[in-house]
Scaffold this active site. Structure first.
Site, mmCIF file in Angstrom:
data_model
loop_
_atom_site.group_PDB
_atom_site.id
_atom_site.type_symbol
_atom_site.label_atom_id
_atom_site.label_comp_id
_atom_site.label_asym_id
_atom_site.label_seq_id
_atom_site.Cartn_x
_atom_site.Cartn_y
_atom_site.Cartn_z
ATOM 1 N N LYS A 62 3.401 -15.332 3.264
ATOM 2 C CA LYS A 62 3.627 -16.142 2.067
ATOM 3 C C LYS A 62 5.136 -16.421 2.023
ATOM 4 O O LYS A 62 5.832 -16.121 1.043
ATOM 5 C CB LYS A 62 3.122 -15.376 0.825
ATOM 6 N N ASP A 102 -2.635 -18.333 1.259
ATOM 7 C CA ASP A 102 -3.566 -19.085 0.401
ATOM 8 C C ASP A 102 -4.285 -20.168 1.203
ATOM 9 O O ASP A 102 -5.504 -20.328 1.119
ATOM 10 C CB ASP A 102 -2.848 -19.662 -0.839
ATOM 11 N N ASP A 109 -12.203 -9.076 4.525
ATOM 12 C CA ASP A 109 -13.430 -9.090 3.709
ATOM 13 C C ASP A 109 -13.982 -10.507 3.606
ATOM 14 O O ASP A 109 -15.180 -10.740 3.762
ATOM 15 C CB ASP A 109 -13.153 -8.587 2.275
ATOM 16 N N TYR A 118 0.821 -1.210 0.000
ATOM 17 C CA TYR A 118 0.000 0.000 0.000
ATOM 18 C C TYR A 118 0.861 1.268 0.000
ATOM 19 O O TYR A 118 0.492 2.276 -0.593
ATOM 20 C CB TYR A 118 -0.908 0.037 1.231
ATOM 21 N N ASP A 161 -6.339 -6.997 4.309
ATOM 22 C CA ASP A 161 -7.460 -6.401 3.585
ATOM 23 C C ASP A 161 -8.334 -7.509 2.995
ATOM 24 O O ASP A 161 -9.553 -7.521 3.142
ATOM 25 C CB ASP A 161 -6.916 -5.491 2.468
#
Ligand code: IPM
Ligand code: MN
Length: 363
Positions: free
Chosen positions: A189, A221, A249, A141, A245
């Site tokens: 990751k 994942d 959601d 970001y 983020d």
């Protein structure tokens, strides 16, 4: 107790839902004898249109001069073709950076009353109660360099973290885990990305300070799948900005609606509070928006900036009671013969105020 709250309602449904949340906070303030002072400033698309910038200087100044900032939502379809640094979202990212809060707390919980709203089976979500700690000021970001080179047809961002950025957010996550079920899951990751290897190594170092918390690691994942398969196994989850983020959601599915979820950002000069949902321009101004996410965000202001645990809990209890009594906004209704009482945004706000009054007077 006195709290100065800056409201930056923003775009789309932001103004509608924050209005209801502010009215609930005012009700609670008058019932409990605490003083809440509200001021309002522009941010996002409305600020682009009015002031020519998504984050006017007087908004930042007023935010830094307050005890808490309450943001509605930013974004609108008319701004979709603008470059990232000119969009409404840039206003929110600039405000986050100015306030300095790096730990974004995003609860994802199953509510018995909304179990039918989740596509997940009740026996999978029943009792699920997760607290995401999303790092909010680093990663892709804010990382530089970043560019979309239209000549060469190449674009890139930089996912970057320093050890100290990981340490400080990890420490907050461990501390929160200590107050809960003493389990922390760090998501990365690390099988592919160096930045994730640093993340994992640093979280492991910080873990030595918290021997009472059990730490596990998941790749992002796999975590996306585990959250839908066995959400009850997780307590506090700490992860970097972009992964947080996405996973927060996704976890709206556990509650049944993203419209229910609040968030609080701590660790900086002034705490920032925002519901997780977006500006939903398609339903804005129609009285259809679900104000619960904003109202529950108001509860977090009282808890984290005011130290008013009982008052925060009263709002949370009132929301559950209203749901228990069968009141719903349109987004929460499934099927035709549902038997719920469907309320507009403002009517739902009024219902919560009436209920919070009853809760606080012990009825
Ligand atoms: C969120 C939102 C923001 C983000 C956008 C509006 C910039 O999606 O708070 O989750 O990506 O952080
Ligand atoms: Mn998001």
């Amino acid at each position: 107790m006195k709290l100065k709250i800056l409201v930056t309602a923003g775009d789309g449904i932001g103004p509608e839902v924050t209005n209801e949340a502010v009215a609930v906070l005012k009700e609670v303030a008058s019932l409990s004898g605490h003083t809440l002072e509200f001021d309002a400033k522009r941010i996002g698309g409305i600020a682009i249109t009015t002031d020519g910038t998504p984050l006017p200087a007087d908004t930042v100044a007023a935010a830094l001069d307050s005890d808490a900032v309450f943001l509605g939502a930013v974004g609108g379809n008319e701004f979709n073709s603008l470059p990232p640094d000119k969009r409404p979202e840039a206003g929110l990212l600039g405000l986050r950076a100015a306030l300095g809060g790096f730990a974004n707390l995003r609860p994802a919980f199953a509510l018995k009353e909304l179990a039918v709203n989740s596509p997940l089976r009740p026996e999978v979500i029943d009792g699920a109660d997760i607290l995401f700690v999303r790092e909010l000021l680093g990663g892709a970001y804010f990382g530089k360099p970043r560019e979309w080179n239209k000549e060469t047809g190449v674009a890139f961002n930089t996912m970057i973290y320093s050890r100290s950025e990981v340490e400080r957010v990890a420490r907050i996550a461990f501390q929160l885990a200590q107050k809960r079920r003493k389990k922390l899951c760090s998501v990365d990751k690390a099988n592919v990305l160096e930045v994730s290897q640093l993340w994992r190594a640093t979280v492991i170092e910080v873990a030595a300070e918290f021997p009472d918390v059990t730490l596990e690691h998941q790749y992002v994942d796999a975590m996306a799948m585990h959250l839908m398969n066995r959400p009850r196994d997780f307590d506090v989850v700490v992860t970097e900005n972009l992964f947080g983020d996405i996973l927060s959601d996704e976890s709206g599915i556990i509650t049944g609606s993203l419209g229910m979820l609040p968030s609080a950002t701590i660790g900086g000069k002034v705490n920032l509070y925002e519901p997780i949902h977006g500006s939903a321009p398609d339903i804005a101004g129609k009285g259809l928006a679900n104000p619960f996410g904003a109202i529950l965000t108001g509860a977090l202001i009282l808890r984290h900036s005011g130290g008013l645990e009982a008052e925060a809990a009263a709002i949370e209890t009132a929301v559950r009671k209203v749901l228990e009594q069968g009141f719903r906004t349109t987004d929460l209704v499934r099927g035709k013969d549902h038997g719920y009482t469907v309320l507009s945004t403002t009517a739902m706000g009024a219902k919560v105020r009436e209920t919070v009054k009853a809760v606080m007077s012990g009825q």
